[in-house]
Design a protein around this motif. Structure first.
Motif, PDB file in Angstrom:
ATOM      1  N   ILE A  76      70.905  98.474  58.950  1.00 28.87           N
ATOM      2  CA  ILE A  76      69.947  98.844  57.919  1.00 28.87           C
ATOM      3  C   ILE A  76      69.600  97.622  57.087  1.00 28.87           C
ATOM      4  O   ILE A  76      70.366  96.676  56.998  1.00 28.87           O
ATOM      5  CB  ILE A  76      70.490  99.955  56.988  1.00 28.87           C
ATOM      6  CG1 ILE A  76      71.769  99.478  56.278  1.00 28.87           C
ATOM      7  CG2 ILE A  76      70.724 101.246  57.729  1.00 28.87           C
ATOM      8  CD1 ILE A  76      72.190 100.380  55.161  1.00 28.87           C
ATOM      9  N   ASP A  77      68.439  97.668  56.493  1.00 32.50           N
ATOM     10  CA  ASP A  77      68.003  96.609  55.595  1.00 32.50           C
ATOM     11  C   ASP A  77      68.467  97.002  54.195  1.00 32.50           C
ATOM     12  O   ASP A  77      67.979  97.988  53.623  1.00 32.50           O
ATOM     13  CB  ASP A  77      66.480  96.488  55.660  1.00 32.50           C
ATOM     14  CG  ASP A  77      65.932  95.391  54.760  1.00 32.50           C
ATOM     15  OD1 ASP A  77      66.537  95.112  53.698  1.00 32.50           O
ATOM     16  OD2 ASP A  77      64.888  94.827  55.117  1.00 32.50           O
ATOM     17  N   HIS A  78      69.397  96.257  53.624  1.00 31.75           N
ATOM     18  CA  HIS A  78      69.972  96.588  52.332  1.00 31.75           C
ATOM     19  C   HIS A  78      68.910  96.697  51.248  1.00 31.75           C
ATOM     20  O   HIS A  78      68.912  97.631  50.432  1.00 31.75           O
ATOM     21  CB  HIS A  78      71.045  95.564  51.941  1.00 31.75           C
ATOM     22  CG  HIS A  78      71.683  95.864  50.628  1.00 31.75           C
ATOM     23  ND1 HIS A  78      71.244  95.290  49.446  1.00 31.75           N
ATOM     24  CD2 HIS A  78      72.697  96.688  50.282  1.00 31.75           C
ATOM     25  CE1 HIS A  78      71.966  95.750  48.445  1.00 31.75           C
ATOM     26  NE2 HIS A  78      72.861  96.599  48.920  1.00 31.75           N
ATOM     27  N   ASP A  79      67.998  95.752  51.225  1.00 30.39           N
ATOM     28  CA  ASP A  79      66.955  95.761  50.194  1.00 30.39           C
ATOM     29  C   ASP A  79      66.080  97.010  50.316  1.00 30.39           C
ATOM     30  O   ASP A  79      65.691  97.612  49.315  1.00 30.39           O
ATOM     31  CB  ASP A  79      66.087  94.498  50.278  1.00 30.39           C
ATOM     32  CG  ASP A  79      66.873  93.246  49.911  1.00 30.39           C
ATOM     33  OD1 ASP A  79      67.861  93.367  49.142  1.00 30.39           O
ATOM     34  OD2 ASP A  79      66.506  92.160  50.385  1.00 30.39           O
ATOM     35  N   GLU A  80      65.795  97.423  51.545  1.00 32.66           N
ATOM     36  CA  GLU A  80      64.996  98.629  51.771  1.00 32.66           C
ATOM     37  C   GLU A  80      65.755  99.873  51.309  1.00 32.66           C
ATOM     38  O   GLU A  80      65.184 100.782  50.701  1.00 32.66           O
ATOM     39  CB  GLU A  80      64.633  98.750  53.263  1.00 32.66           C
ATOM     40  CG  GLU A  80      63.773  99.944  53.601  1.00 32.66           C
ATOM     41  CD  GLU A  80      62.347  99.830  53.057  1.00 32.66           C
ATOM     42  OE1 GLU A  80      61.672 100.874  53.009  1.00 32.66           O
ATOM     43  OE2 GLU A  80      61.918  98.734  52.672  1.00 32.66           O
ATOM     44  N   LEU A  81      67.063  99.917  51.570  1.00 38.70           N
ATOM     45  CA  LEU A  81      67.888 101.036  51.118  1.00 38.70           C
ATOM     46  C   LEU A  81      67.893 101.122  49.596  1.00 38.70           C
ATOM     47  O   LEU A  81      67.743 102.202  49.024  1.00 38.70           O
ATOM     48  CB  LEU A  81      69.318 100.906  51.653  1.00 38.70           C
ATOM     49  CG  LEU A  81      70.294 102.003  51.238  1.00 38.70           C
ATOM     50  CD1 LEU A  81      69.851 103.349  51.780  1.00 38.70           C
ATOM     51  CD2 LEU A  81      71.694 101.672  51.710  1.00 38.70           C
TER      52      LEU A  81
END
Length: 171
Positions: A76-81
């Motif tokens: 997963i993309d942390h910033d997107e989460l």
């Protein structure tokens, strides 16, 4: 109204399963007078009388950021989460408003008891036995887990069958 009917039908289906009924009865007597002694479904009277205002009050009382966790695993993309979390949950209050009063967080006390229900129309017996174990934080927790492993356990749904490691569980 439609959702309420769905819940009541699901409740009827759950109570047709003896295992569910027995575990509810077991908790009722083992933890009498505490939250763990109550069925997870609740009484039908509560389901029938639940209002929109009751749900709003519950959400306002319990859905706060201090009781909330967002977790991600895998690629997963942390910033997107973080962005999605802020978008969908960023407006949660950071803590309960003091006007909501105190939440009763009573502990569950194992009391043990005996309850027998006989149905003369049934050809089989359904039995559940519980005993107080050690707390996860107790120094006795690991010795109890070791004893459990040595004694073994039997489950009719298990594919192991008669090939269990424990002689006691096989017999």
């Amino acid at each position: 109204t439609r959702e309420r009917d769905v819940i009541l039908r699901e409740m009827d289906e759950v109570y047709k399963q003896y295992e569910e009924l027995i575990l509810d009865q077991l908790h009722e007597v083992a933890f009498a007078g505490t939250g763990l002694g109550l069925t997870i479904l609740g009484p039908q009277e509560n389901i029938k009388s639940l209002s929109r205002e009751d749900l709003k009050t519950y959400i306002n009382t319990h859905y706060t950021a201090d009781k909330f966790v967002v977790a991600g695993a895998g690629a997963i993309d942390h910033d997107e989460l973080v962005k999605l979390t802020n978008k969908h949950f960023g407006n949660l209050p950071s803590q309960r408003h003091e006007s909501m009063g105190e939440i009763n967080m009573q502990g569950a006390e194992f009391c043990g008891a005996d309850k027998r229900i006989a149905y003369d129309t049934m050809d089989e017996a359904h039995v559940a036995i519980a005993y107080e174990g050690t707390s996860w934080t107790s120094t006795g927790a690991f010795p109890v887990m070791l004893a459990q492993t040595l004694l073994g356990s039997w489950d009719r749904a298990s594919s192991v069958g008669r090939n269990l490691a424990s002689q006691l569980a096989r017999d």
